[in-house]
Write a protein that holds these residues in place. Structure first.
Motif, short mmCIF file in Angstrom:
data_model
loop_
_atom_site.label_atom_id
_atom_site.label_comp_id
_atom_site.label_asym_id
_atom_site.label_seq_id
_atom_site.Cartn_x
_atom_site.Cartn_y
_atom_site.Cartn_z
N THR A 241 0.85 -1.19 0.00
CA THR A 241 0.00 0.00 0.00
C THR A 241 0.88 1.24 0.00
O THR A 241 1.85 1.31 0.77
N VAL A 242 0.54 2.24 -0.82
CA VAL A 242 1.29 3.49 -0.87
C VAL A 242 0.88 4.32 0.35
O VAL A 242 -0.30 4.63 0.54
N THR A 243 1.87 4.62 1.21
CA THR A 243 1.61 5.39 2.43
C THR A 243 2.09 6.84 2.32
O THR A 243 1.64 7.71 3.06
N GLN A 244 3.07 7.12 1.42
CA GLN A 244 3.52 8.49 1.16
C GLN A 244 3.83 8.63 -0.33
O GLN A 244 4.34 7.72 -0.95
N ALA A 245 3.58 9.84 -0.84
CA ALA A 245 3.87 10.11 -2.26
C ALA A 245 3.96 11.64 -2.43
O ALA A 245 2.97 12.35 -2.33
N LEU B 245 6.28 2.77 -0.02
CA LEU B 245 5.40 1.61 -0.19
C LEU B 245 5.53 0.74 1.05
O LEU B 245 6.61 0.24 1.37
N THR B 246 4.40 0.54 1.78
CA THR B 246 4.40 -0.28 2.99
C THR B 246 3.88 -1.67 2.64
O THR B 246 2.75 -1.81 2.11
N LEU B 247 4.69 -2.70 2.96
CA LEU B 247 4.32 -4.10 2.67
C LEU B 247 3.42 -4.64 3.77
O LEU B 247 3.21 -4.00 4.82
N ASP B 248 2.91 -5.84 3.55
CA ASP B 248 1.98 -6.43 4.51
C ASP B 248 2.64 -6.71 5.87
O ASP B 248 1.96 -6.73 6.89
N VAL C 69 -1.42 8.25 -2.29
CA VAL C 69 -1.45 7.65 -0.95
C VAL C 69 -2.71 6.82 -0.80
O VAL C 69 -3.81 7.25 -1.18
N GLY C 70 -2.56 5.65 -0.21
CA GLY C 70 -3.67 4.74 0.03
C GLY C 70 -3.90 3.77 -1.09
O GLY C 70 -4.71 2.84 -0.96
N GLN C 71 -3.19 3.94 -2.18
CA GLN C 71 -3.37 3.04 -3.33
C GLN C 71 -2.66 1.72 -3.09
O GLN C 71 -1.53 1.69 -2.64
N LYS C 72 -3.31 0.62 -3.42
CA LYS C 72 -2.72 -0.71 -3.33
C LYS C 72 -2.14 -1.06 -4.68
O LYS C 72 -2.83 -0.92 -5.70
#
Length: 343
Positions: A257-261, A273-276, A293-296
């Protein structure tokens, strides 16, 4: 001198008996025989020593023979004893004794005996030498038998000791061989386990590699983790630089999931990009960002392009890895290899 008295009538002498008690012929030592009930007329006392001879003549004649045999036997026994003891034999001479009764006869015609040796008792010098040689040979044989027996015992002990030593050596060799075989088997087992482990890890990484990809292609590694320098605010390089031409596609290494951009100062345009599992992957110095942000996103999906924004000396993508979202980064090279990738 007074004259001798007239001779008395001769005593009655019975005729010699022809019975021989089964021997077949008469023997001189069986008579003369006297009647059982002598009378005064048949036997008259005779004076002098002749009376002894006549009264005891028959018994003493037989006794002389017995005495002679006894003396010879005794002397022979002495000779045997001398031969057995090893002492030199002694020759004994005895006078001839025709009759013990003659010793008591004082008539001038009676034989006085002879100095001639009746017999030589013992053994001669030749017999003595032979006896000594025989005794010595017997002693030598006994000694040699004892020596042979002792030698046999010594050889038997030596043979037993050699067999014991050989058995011990064989046992030690067998134990050593068993130990070496065990060590070899253990080493082979360990090697097999390691190979199996490596094979399993390779299979796991190969499977992971299907799930992970490198951030870009046609790249050159220009900076590694921990490299010192004044151009970095921390004093050392905190990531891994993939130099590539501006505009080269940047891909998501793994699904997450994208947490910063957006803009991040010295990092230029950055996408986090934050992994599971919570691991954060930082893609810095982008020329453009393609996600929000928030995009998977999935593995290999394009998230931006290579650029030279922020504190840089040339176009590249600066990759940082932060396990669990922590502020301190780890070596990206090690992390990527752990995922089956080889930058």
């Amino acid at each position: 001198m007074a004259s001798n008295r007239s001779a008395s009538p001769a005593p009655f002498v019975p005729t010699r008996r022809t019975e021989t008690l089964g021997y077949g012929t008469s023997h001189t030592d069986e008579g003369p025989w006297e009647e059982w009930n002598p009378t005064a007329e048949s036997i008259r006392p005779v004076r002098g020593r002749h009376r002894v001879t006549k009264q005891r003549g028959g018994g003493l004649a037989r006794s002389s023979t017995v005495l002679g045999v006894g003396v010879i036997a005794a002397v022979g026994a002495g000779g045997m004893a001398s031969a057995n003891t090893g002492k030199p034999p002694v020759s004994i001479s005895l006078p001839d004794l025709p009759s013990v009764g003659s010793l008591f006869d004082d008539s001038p015609h009676a034989p006085k005996g002879s100095a001639t040796a009746l017999s030589t008792a013992g053994v001669t010098s030749t017999g003595s030498a032979e006896g000594a040689v025989g005794a010595g040979e017997a002693l030598r044989n006994r000694i040699m038998a004892q020596v042979d027996q002792q030698q046999t015992q010594v050889e038997s002990k030596a043979e037993a000791a050699a067999e014991t030593a050989a058995a011990k050596q064989a046992e030690e060799a067998a134990a050593q061989a068993k130990k070496e075989a065990g060590a070899k088997a253990a080493a082979a087992k360990q090697k097999a386990e390691e190979e199996a482990k490596q094979k399993a890890e390779a299979a796991r990484l190969a499977e992971l590699a299907k799930q992970y990809v490198l951030p870009t292609s046609s790249y050159t590694i220009t900076g590694t983790f921990g490299q010192p320098g004044s151009m970095w605010s921390s004093g050392y390089h905190t990531g891994l630089d993939f130099a590539a031409p501006t505009g080269t596609l940047i891909k998501a290494i793994h699904s997450g999931t994208v947490t910063q951009a957006g803009w991040a100062g010295a990092y230029g345009y950055r996408t986090v990009l934050t992994l599971d599992d919570g691991t954060e992957l930082w893609f810095c110095h982008q020329s453009s960002i393609n996600v929000t942000v928030g995009q998977k996103v999935s593995t290999g999906e394009v998230i931006g392009r290579v650029g030279a924004t922020g504190n840089v000396t040339g176009p590249h993508v600066h990759l940082e890895v932060h396990p669990g979202g922590q502020a301190t980064a780890i070596d990206p090279m090690t992390w990527l290899r752990g995922k089956g990738l080889n930058p």
